[in-house]
Write an enzyme that holds these catalytic residues in place. Sequence first.
Site, mmCIF file in Angstrom:
data_model
loop_
_atom_site.group_PDB
_atom_site.id
_atom_site.type_symbol
_atom_site.label_atom_id
_atom_site.label_comp_id
_atom_site.label_asym_id
_atom_site.label_seq_id
_atom_site.Cartn_x
_atom_site.Cartn_y
_atom_site.Cartn_z
ATOM 1 N N ASP A 154 -13.294 27.518 -49.389
ATOM 2 C CA ASP A 154 -14.191 28.429 -48.518
ATOM 3 C C ASP A 154 -13.891 29.858 -48.938
ATOM 4 O OD1 ASP A 154 -15.901 28.805 -46.847
ATOM 5 O OD2 ASP A 154 -14.689 28.446 -45.005
ATOM 6 N N HIS A 158 -20.521 39.146 -41.189
ATOM 7 C CA HIS A 158 -19.381 38.596 -40.516
ATOM 8 C C HIS A 158 -18.003 39.129 -40.665
ATOM 9 C CE1 HIS A 158 -17.201 35.018 -39.003
ATOM 10 N NE2 HIS A 158 -16.561 34.816 -40.003
ATOM 11 N N GLU A 189 -19.585 27.744 -38.105
ATOM 12 C CA GLU A 189 -19.723 28.838 -39.120
ATOM 13 C C GLU A 189 -20.825 28.498 -39.784
ATOM 14 O OE1 GLU A 189 -16.239 30.213 -40.906
ATOM 15 O OE2 GLU A 189 -15.686 31.323 -39.125
ATOM 16 N N GLU A 225 -22.954 28.331 -43.169
ATOM 17 C CA GLU A 225 -22.486 28.652 -44.560
ATOM 18 C C GLU A 225 -23.344 27.976 -45.635
ATOM 19 O OE1 GLU A 225 -18.224 28.435 -45.523
ATOM 20 O OE2 GLU A 225 -17.498 29.065 -43.477
ATOM 21 N N ASP A 253 -18.559 25.131 -40.990
ATOM 22 C CA ASP A 253 -17.019 25.060 -41.231
ATOM 23 C C ASP A 253 -16.559 25.406 -39.653
ATOM 24 O OD1 ASP A 253 -14.550 25.762 -41.609
ATOM 25 O OD2 ASP A 253 -14.620 27.958 -42.189
ATOM 26 N N ARG A 266 -10.895 28.584 -32.611
ATOM 27 C CA ARG A 266 -10.482 29.960 -32.602
ATOM 28 C C ARG A 266 -9.384 30.306 -31.873
ATOM 29 N NH1 ARG A 266 -13.746 31.562 -36.789
ATOM 30 N NH2 ARG A 266 -15.863 31.212 -36.323
ATOM 31 N N GLN A 317 -6.490 28.935 -34.342
ATOM 32 C CA GLN A 317 -6.636 30.023 -35.662
ATOM 33 C C GLN A 317 -5.904 31.070 -35.190
ATOM 34 O OE1 GLN A 317 -10.478 30.697 -36.996
ATOM 35 N NE2 GLN A 317 -9.941 31.957 -38.679
ATOM 36 N N LYS A 319 -9.402 24.586 -38.969
ATOM 37 C CA LYS A 319 -10.321 24.285 -39.907
ATOM 38 C C LYS A 319 -10.478 22.810 -40.314
ATOM 39 C CE LYS A 319 -11.878 28.918 -40.360
ATOM 40 N NZ LYS A 319 -13.129 29.461 -40.327
ATOM 41 N N THR A 366 -15.687 19.424 -41.213
ATOM 42 C CA THR A 366 -16.630 20.214 -41.845
ATOM 43 C C THR A 366 -17.704 19.637 -42.275
ATOM 44 O OG1 THR A 366 -14.534 21.393 -43.036
ATOM 45 C CG2 THR A 366 -16.625 21.506 -44.236
ATOM 46 N N GLU A 407 -18.908 35.682 -33.209
ATOM 47 C CA GLU A 407 -19.727 37.040 -33.096
ATOM 48 C C GLU A 407 -20.916 37.183 -32.163
ATOM 49 O OE1 GLU A 407 -21.102 37.338 -37.743
ATOM 50 O OE2 GLU A 407 -20.108 35.709 -37.512
#
Lengths: 439, 439
Positions: free
Chosen positions: B135, B142, B207, B209, B241, B245, B248, B261, B265, B382
């Site tokens: 990744d 971002h 996420e 992607e 992804d 949080r 993380q 993560k 996925t 975000e």
Amino acid sequence: MTNIDATHHITLQSWVADANGHAEFPIQNLPLGIFSRGADERRAGVAIGDHILDLGACVAHGLLGGAALAAARAASSGTLNDLLALGAGPRRALRVALSAILANGHRAQDLAASLLHEAARCTLHVPAAIGDYTDFYAGIHHALAVGKLFRPDAPLLPNYKHVPIGYHGRASSVRASGVAFHRPNGQRKPAGSTVPDFGPCRNLDFELELGIWIGPGNTPGTAIPVGEAAGHVAGFCLLNDWSARDVQAWEYQPLGPFLAKSFATTISPWIVTPEALAPFRVAQAARSEGDPQPLPYLWDAADQHAGALDVDLEAYLLTPAMRAAGQAPFRLALSNTRYAYWTVAQMVAHHSSNGCDLRPGDLFGSGTLSGPAMDGCGSLLELTEGGRTPIALPNGGSRRFLEDGDEIIFQAHGTAAGAVPIGFGACRAVVLPAPSPLS
Amino acid sequence: MTNIDATHHITLQSWVADANGHAEFPIQNLPLGIFSRGADERRAGVAIGDHILDLGACVAHGLLGGAALAAARAASSGTLNDLLALGAGPRRALRVALSAILANGHRAQDLAASLLHEAARCTLHVPAAIGDYTDFYAGIHHALAVGKLFRPDAPLLPNYKHVPIGYHGRASSVRASGVAFHRPNGQRKPAGSTVPDFGPCRNLDFELELGIWIGPGNTPGTAIPVGEAAGHVAGFCLLNDWSARDVQAWEYQPLGPFLAKSFATTISPWIVTPEALAPFRVAQAARSEGDPQPLPYLWDAADQHAGALDVDLEAYLLTPAMRAAGQAPFRLALSNTRYAYWTVAQMVAHHSSNGCDLRPGDLFGSGTLSGPAMDGCGSLLELTEGGRTPIALPNGGSRRFLEDGDEIIFQAHGTAAGAVPIGFGACRAVVLPAPSPLS
């Protein structure tokens, strides 16, 4: 000691004469691997002294039955994944059967002797197709020493004694012992420079780790309880997590090591089983007085009582000059698997605690298992204090980091009162020069 | 536009009526995938409108010849790895042949029509066995937005505009669109607490992607020059992804994201080929005035001229309340692949620059491709400023992060003057409740 049975008995001897007293592969070990001869296809075997017994040939000649036969048949595809998937029961049955076949006085000794290969004439391969490779950071003395280089006042990050820290490694980077690799090119920012450049790694290092083979693993979304985690460990090897320190320092924020690690990872090719290592189990003793109690999902009394391993780990360096002079490899480190802050069962439980599925043939690295003193440093980063203090070699040379032609050789041996010592076999590779950087 | 040929022609129509004007899969697209019907085995197919043409059946009925036949035969094992390994030539030959078979007026139309399956009655699978999943972090908006949350004065780390930052992901976590997954349990340290706890993730995020399929790849120790890198990209998909949080934030130092993560996925299952995307190539324009010149190993004039992609990316949320009320999914983000700071060729060149071998079927994620404004946020991190500013939903609800039962749906569409628009197909999955935490 737990789970010690007749296959470990100190008086047990093999009709394979070179196995008796063998430093690595006496009949009490019986590690599993994948080998080939010349251009022949890959096949499964078990190491016995300086020889390899061909498992497929044992099947073909009717030497195995029951669960042992099923296990050996699962190993017939050229990788051991399907055998690892079967779990402990069939693997133990295979061990018991092979121990009997290879022990003095077996009625089929002559037939079995015809199924042996001289190990020196065989090539050993990575024994399983690795679905995912995860590298932990469980060596607390390594974490402390590396942390001190960057944060003298607070070497350990706040999460270290709570979380078995790990990261996803690159499965394609894993090679069997003996496969040379090229020094990587990479991007790094020299000290004092404002911009990076690209070229051959200047600070190439090794990392002395225990490798852990997974089997059978879990289904997605289903965590493995720590008390059941040992049942998902199929065996062990040595692992060298080669590291490009200059590349690592520049690339690793914010997402961790990437190209600094993915150019090569060397493993010893034999899978030393949990059964073979039973005599070398010890209590987990890496936590210190006052350390936090691990969270319940990481805590199992039986695992704490006997879930750690007491296996000596050694790292040696052989430089081109030493090789030319006929000198023996120089020992850089003597350490031990006891220095892991987390047991392997804790690693398995943590890894699957979010529902992540572990698959047969997945590989873990323990993280660099340094000892508490300078003679146990499992990397040059520690041994030379980030390259600031070169080490002197017996031939008058010195090293900050690895040079082209250098070979790093790992060994591992279990010794315990009342047990026959066993070894893992070597994990070694030579550093070749970097390819020309692309321009 | 480069490499535009008759297979893209705006007047080209298919005898598969629902393909003409289809928002995703007109005859100009022809993405490759692996599907199954009921308990049948997995097989390769190409999407055409609301249907799937069975590639193996095309082989069996003699509809293909030459390089196209070789390509289709390579896809007969239930995964597309061997087809990806063949590279661009055979893949293009297959596209040309399939385009002819599916175009209006083909002599074997009746036969080919009998080899179609209704896509709605098929299950789509992850199309290749993923050797390694990497990744990247190429979405500069971002990286800026996330960096601002933690470092308002210096949101971008010093390496960002020099190094295509990436990390190794978990290959076993990759699932095809439509496969629900459980909210992960995990270890995190609540704000204000001195010790961590363990339980269901509180800050579950998505996420947005671009996924990149690799083929044929390189041998170990041999870097791929950036000017040849596009030849090692076999196709594209959407990739979610999913990110925990809170986990993380607590686990990621010093080695990067791990269990935050690796629980899931999600990818869109069709491989949209570079040939299909040729009309949507644009110049690389994400670098700003004054940005540093990339190092030579990352710089190729042709890649800068036409190596970026102009594909719209959308993320939608469908909550249980919205589903119950029959409401349409709510668009969280409209962004574009143009916002990647590095081209895919630069990612390939960087990844292999240390000699790391990329293998057919490896998967890259681009990193979260947010746009420059709030309506282009590719994650809730975000969009809600780290959970501080909930977003209002059209039914009166709100979200800081994802709740159980929520579904995230990605779409991607290429549009360009003089070209028939194409899509990637959906990338969607529902969040199931966390399993009971082990105690």
